[in-house]
Design a protein around this motif. Structure first.
Motif, PDB file in Angstrom:
ATOM      1  N   SER A  59      -8.818   0.862  16.202  1.00 26.51           N
ATOM      2  CA  SER A  59      -8.710  -0.329  15.247  1.00 26.51           C
ATOM      3  C   SER A  59      -9.560  -1.520  15.773  1.00 26.51           C
ATOM      4  CB  SER A  59      -7.194  -0.806  15.157  1.00 26.51           C
ATOM      5  OG  SER A  59      -6.350   0.174  14.859  1.00 26.51           O
ATOM      6  N   HIS A  60     -10.205  -2.039  14.583  1.00 26.01           N
ATOM      7  CA  HIS A  60     -11.071  -3.140  14.562  1.00 26.01           C
ATOM      8  C   HIS A  60     -10.444  -4.109  13.387  1.00 26.01           C
ATOM      9  CE1 HIS A  60     -14.021  -1.219  17.177  1.00 26.01           C
ATOM     10  NE2 HIS A  60     -13.682  -0.238  16.370  1.00 26.01           N
ATOM     11  N   TYR A  61      -9.973  -5.209  13.868  1.00 29.45           N
ATOM     12  CA  TYR A  61      -9.237  -6.172  13.003  1.00 29.45           C
ATOM     13  C   TYR A  61     -10.458  -7.041  12.231  1.00 29.45           C
ATOM     14  CZ  TYR A  61      -5.176  -4.226  15.190  1.00 29.45           C
ATOM     15  OH  TYR A  61      -4.305  -3.234  15.629  1.00 29.45           O
ATOM     16  N   ALA A  62      -9.996  -7.492  10.905  1.00 26.52           N
ATOM     17  CA  ALA A  62     -11.107  -8.342  10.283  1.00 26.52           C
ATOM     18  C   ALA A  62     -10.340  -8.995   9.207  1.00 26.52           C
ATOM     19  CB  ALA A  62     -12.141  -7.487   9.725  1.00 26.52           C
ATOM     20  N   GLU A  63     -10.708 -10.211   8.966  1.00 20.63           N
ATOM     21  CA  GLU A  63     -10.059 -10.677   7.774  1.00 20.63           C
ATOM     22  C   GLU A  63     -11.143 -11.316   6.748  1.00 20.63           C
ATOM     23  OE1 GLU A  63      -7.696 -14.109   9.309  1.00 20.63           O
ATOM     24  OE2 GLU A  63      -9.727 -15.278   9.929  1.00 20.63           O
ATOM     25  N   ILE A  64     -10.980 -11.361   5.621  1.00 22.03           N
ATOM     26  CA  ILE A  64     -11.923 -11.775   4.499  1.00 22.03           C
ATOM     27  C   ILE A  64     -12.069 -13.358   4.581  1.00 22.03           C
ATOM     28  CG2 ILE A  64     -12.355 -11.928   1.960  1.00 22.03           C
ATOM     29  CD1 ILE A  64     -10.636  -9.499   1.607  1.00 22.03           C
ATOM     30  N   ALA A  65     -13.387 -13.620   5.167  1.00 19.65           N
ATOM     31  CA  ALA A  65     -13.461 -15.050   5.112  1.00 19.65           C
ATOM     32  C   ALA A  65     -14.010 -15.907   3.951  1.00 19.65           C
ATOM     33  CB  ALA A  65     -14.857 -15.406   6.036  1.00 19.65           C
ATOM     34  N   SER A  72     -19.848 -10.804  -4.044  1.00 17.95           N
ATOM     35  CA  SER A  72     -20.131 -10.714  -2.402  1.00 17.95           C
ATOM     36  C   SER A  72     -18.657 -10.870  -1.612  1.00 17.95           C
ATOM     37  CB  SER A  72     -21.055 -11.968  -2.083  1.00 17.95           C
ATOM     38  OG  SER A  72     -20.372 -13.127  -2.198  1.00 17.95           O
ATOM     39  N   ILE A  73     -18.853 -10.389  -0.412  1.00 17.36           N
ATOM     40  CA  ILE A  73     -17.702 -10.624   0.458  1.00 17.36           C
ATOM     41  C   ILE A  73     -17.892 -10.570   1.972  1.00 17.36           C
ATOM     42  CG2 ILE A  73     -17.110  -7.881   0.600  1.00 17.36           C
ATOM     43  CD1 ILE A  73     -13.976  -8.820   0.371  1.00 17.36           C
ATOM     44  N   ARG A  74     -17.581 -11.329   2.784  1.00 22.94           N
ATOM     45  CA  ARG A  74     -17.635 -11.471   4.167  1.00 22.94           C
ATOM     46  C   ARG A  74     -16.321 -11.110   4.971  1.00 22.94           C
ATOM     47  NH1 ARG A  74     -20.764 -16.140   7.162  1.00 22.94           N
ATOM     48  NH2 ARG A  74     -22.556 -14.900   6.270  1.00 22.94           N
ATOM     49  N   TYR A  75     -16.708 -10.378   5.842  1.00 25.24           N
ATOM     50  CA  TYR A  75     -15.613  -9.800   6.792  1.00 25.24           C
ATOM     51  C   TYR A  75     -15.792 -10.478   8.187  1.00 25.24           C
ATOM     52  CZ  TYR A  75     -14.294  -6.345   3.166  1.00 25.24           C
ATOM     53  OH  TYR A  75     -13.994  -5.790   1.822  1.00 25.24           O
ATOM     54  N   VAL A  76     -14.874 -11.016   8.703  1.00 26.14           N
ATOM     55  CA  VAL A  76     -15.029 -11.627  10.057  1.00 26.14           C
ATOM     56  C   VAL A  76     -13.924 -10.969  10.960  1.00 26.14           C
ATOM     57  CG1 VAL A  76     -14.977 -13.765  11.433  1.00 26.14           C
ATOM     58  CG2 VAL A  76     -15.769 -13.845   9.342  1.00 26.14           C
ATOM     59  N   PHE A  77     -14.522 -10.374  12.088  1.00 31.44           N
ATOM     60  CA  PHE A  77     -13.881  -9.510  12.887  1.00 31.44           C
ATOM     61  C   PHE A  77     -12.742 -10.479  14.069  1.00 31.44           C
ATOM     62  CE2 PHE A  77     -16.694  -6.714  11.242  1.00 31.44           C
ATOM     63  CZ  PHE A  77     -16.015  -5.467  11.227  1.00 31.44           C
ATOM     64  N   LEU A  78     -11.641 -10.145  14.361  1.00 27.97           N
ATOM     65  CA  LEU A  78     -10.869 -10.692  14.973  1.00 27.97           C
ATOM     66  C   LEU A  78     -10.824  -9.988  16.535  1.00 27.97           C
ATOM     67  CD1 LEU A  78      -8.010 -10.841  12.366  1.00 27.97           C
ATOM     68  CD2 LEU A  78      -9.815 -12.807  12.924  1.00 27.97           C
ATOM     69  N   ASP A  79      -9.904 -10.764  17.090  1.00 26.99           N
ATOM     70  CA  ASP A  79      -9.735  -9.741  18.575  1.00 26.99           C
ATOM     71  C   ASP A  79      -8.594  -9.135  18.408  1.00 26.99           C
ATOM     72  OD1 ASP A  79      -7.209 -11.324  18.720  1.00 26.99           O
ATOM     73  OD2 ASP A  79      -7.835 -12.821  20.150  1.00 26.99           O
ATOM     74  N   GLU A  80      -8.429  -8.404  19.462  1.00 24.94           N
ATOM     75  CA  GLU A  80      -7.379  -7.153  19.357  1.00 24.94           C
ATOM     76  C   GLU A  80      -5.887  -7.723  19.156  1.00 24.94           C
ATOM     77  OE1 GLU A  80      -7.865  -8.413  23.647  1.00 24.94           O
ATOM     78  OE2 GLU A  80      -9.157  -7.515  22.166  1.00 24.94           O
TER      79      GLU A  80
END
Length: 137
Positions: A59-65, A72-80
């Motif tokens: 799993s790699h967690y991300a949220e839409i920034a 357009s869309i930007r996904y920023v990755f989060l920690d575990e």
């Protein structure tokens, strides 16, 4: 020339012509089900609207920034633990169309720790190839 320290981020940006309309393409870059068809093995949306993108059973967690509907869309990755990181990796997908040629382009900006430009180029060529197969373009 000194090598960058481990953990240093690099920005990779490429544009790909895709033979499909913005209306058809946008759900493929902006929805969990669309992303799962070309970008990763699976994508789940949690109750807090964070994405769990799965590659190789990890799993790699991300949220839409940021998001501009249809564009357009930007996904920023989060920690575990699904928490924000300083200098977080992100993916930015932008759709543009040429008024002159009617071509549609997907601009990919990948800001991450990948060091090998050739590897990253091949990775994105393969991913965008899968996307083209999905949209028939």
């Amino acid at each position: 020339m000194a090598m960058p320290a481990t953990g240093a981020k690099h920005r990779f940006e490429m544009e790909y012509a895709i033979n499909a309309s913005l209306k058809i393409l946008f759900p493929y870059i902006a929805s969990a089900s669309g992303l799962a068809q070309w970008f990763c093995d699976d994508v789940r949306l949690d109750p807090d609207h964070r994405l769990d993108m799965v590659w190789d059973k990890q799993s790699h967690y991300a949220e839409i920034a940021t998001q501009r509907p249809g564009r357009s869309i930007r996904y920023v990755f989060l920690d575990e633990n699904k928490r924000p990181l300083s200098d977080a990796s992100y993916l930015d997908f932008t759709l543009e169309s040429s008024r002159i040629t009617d071509e549609v382009f997907l601009r990919v900006t990948d800001y991450s720790e990948h060091l090998d430009e050739q590897e990253r180029l091949e990775l994105w060529e393969g991913l965008v190839g899968k996307l083209r197969e999905q949209v028939g373009g």
